[in-house]
Write a protein that holds these residues in place. Structure first.
Motif, mmCIF file in Angstrom:
data_model
loop_
_atom_site.group_PDB
_atom_site.id
_atom_site.type_symbol
_atom_site.label_atom_id
_atom_site.label_comp_id
_atom_site.label_asym_id
_atom_site.label_seq_id
_atom_site.Cartn_x
_atom_site.Cartn_y
_atom_site.Cartn_z
ATOM 1 N N HIS A 193 0.832 -1.205 0.000
ATOM 2 C CA HIS A 193 0.000 0.000 0.000
ATOM 3 C C HIS A 193 0.873 1.265 0.000
ATOM 4 O O HIS A 193 0.676 2.167 -0.819
ATOM 5 N N GLU A 194 1.850 1.320 0.885
ATOM 6 C CA GLU A 194 2.696 2.524 0.960
ATOM 7 C C GLU A 194 3.539 2.703 -0.304
ATOM 8 O O GLU A 194 3.831 3.832 -0.703
ATOM 9 N N HIS A 197 1.677 4.837 -2.565
ATOM 10 C CA HIS A 197 1.820 6.266 -2.250
ATOM 11 C C HIS A 197 3.171 6.788 -2.728
ATOM 12 O O HIS A 197 3.281 7.901 -3.237
ATOM 13 N N HIS A 203 -5.555 7.499 -2.228
ATOM 14 C CA HIS A 203 -6.439 6.418 -1.806
ATOM 15 C C HIS A 203 -7.555 6.174 -2.808
ATOM 16 O O HIS A 203 -8.203 7.105 -3.275
ATOM 17 N N ALA A 294 0.530 11.147 3.362
ATOM 18 C CA ALA A 294 -0.670 10.331 3.157
ATOM 19 C C ALA A 294 -0.817 9.345 4.313
ATOM 20 O O ALA A 294 -0.274 8.263 4.277
ATOM 21 N N PRO A 295 -1.487 9.752 5.376
ATOM 22 C CA PRO A 295 -1.674 8.827 6.486
ATOM 23 C C PRO A 295 -2.654 7.705 6.126
ATOM 24 O O PRO A 295 -3.516 7.893 5.293
ATOM 25 N N TRP A 296 -2.450 6.600 6.723
ATOM 26 C CA TRP A 296 -3.279 5.444 6.421
ATOM 27 C C TRP A 296 -4.013 5.054 7.690
ATOM 28 O O TRP A 296 -3.409 4.705 8.686
HETATM 29 ZN ZN LIG Z 1 -2.636 5.126 2.421
#
Ligand SMILES: [Zn+2]
Length: 313
Positions: A193-194, A197, A203, A294-296
């Protein structure tokens, strides 16, 4: 009656055009400082930008190197660094091996540049750099330690959208697991996922996508890219991208793995240069550096499980 409704919903879903995409790009628009308008390409994106004023972020070159903090995490078993490296390599490789059609791959290639002593996310505009993957083991230095798993910070040229540096921080205060046994927060899912980014993706609104905004704890489904993720990376880095510089995975201003000391720093701590000033390179002096984080978030576990149980009943 209930079954009929479900069937109708499924039929409607299959009738949607197959070209519809849910992936989102990261823009050079900082929601903390300005209002970011809806993404003209996809109104479902949480963050957008004004094409007249902002840029979509991308790496201008094909070859990108990354480094892994030597300490890794004590949660990764007896050989933490080796495990960290193995999982990270696989996560990045997945993105570069995507088939964009006709067997052609996106124009990105990652290189694992090995270990790094540095444990801070930073970009030096006049000194060597590392695109760093690092666990924050003692304390998560951001708000939301309980529900954030990782944070990717991109440093970019605000005029062109070109990414200069990307750093991935993983919240080591959360329970992290590797492998298929006793899955907690799956490192492979987090890093895949990261890595999205890192490439400039935001997202996705597609619940099946690796780039979906929520991770379901104990799940490993985000290890594998969904069609929407593949469309995203192929859209930013199409196989026919031209005028690419010769392959060189070394970060801007050289590879620096030790948190290079700034000239003016008398405390021996690491330099963080987020804005233009003394010692900045020419392109930066012309174009201030912006930052995008971009916090998850991990949420909705209870709701998801409840829904699944009800459906089975
Ligand atoms: Zn994310």
């Amino acid at each position: 009656m209930k079954r009929l409704l479900v069937t109708a919903a499924l039929a409607a879903a299959t009738l949607l055009p197959s070209t519809a995409s849910a992936f989102c790009r990261t823009w050079s628009c900082d929601p903390r400082r300005e209002t970011c308008p809806v993404d003209p390409d996809n109104p479902a994106c949480l963050l957008g930008g004004d094409p007249a004023k902002h840029k979509r972020l991308f790496w201008p070159q094909k070859c990108i190197g990354f480094s892994l903090n030597d300490a890794a995490s004590p949660q990764l078993g007896t050989r933490p660094f080796d495990t960290f490296q193995k999982v990270a390599d696989k996560a990045f490789l997945q993105w570069q091996e995507v088939d964009c059609g006709g067997g052609k791959k996106p124009t990105i290639a990652f290189a694992d540049l090995g270990g790094a002593e540095c444990d801070l996310h930073q970009y030096n505009s006049s000194q060597a750099n590392a695109n760093l993957l690092v666990f924050k083991n003692g304390k998560w230095p951001y708000q939301g330690a309980d529900n954030q798993l990782a944070l990717t910070t991109l440093t970019f040229n605000v005029d062109s959208g070109e990414i200069y540096d990307a750093d991935i921080e993983i919240n080591g205060t959360q329970k992290i697991s590797v492998g298929d046994a006793d899955v907690q927060n799956d490192l492979a899912s987090i890093l895949t996922h990261e890595a999205g980014h890192f490439l400039g993706l935001g997202h996705s609104s597609d619940g099946e996508a690796t780039m979906f905004r929520e991770y379901t704890p104990k799940s490993i489904s985000m290890r594998d890219l969904a069609d929407d993720d593949k469309k995203g990376v192929c859209s930013i880095y199409p196989p026919d991208r031209t005028n690419l510089p010769a392959c060189n995975p070394i970060p801007r201003h050289g590879l620096g793995t030790k948190c290079e000391l700034p000239v003016t720093d008398d405390k021996g701590s690491c330099a963080v240069s987020a804005t233009c000033g003394e010692g900045e390179d020419e392109s930066c002096a012309m174009s201030p550096i912006g930052r995008s984080t971009a916090p998850w978030f991990v949420v909705a576990l209870g709701a998801t499980l409840a829904v699944l149980r009800r459906r089975r009943a």
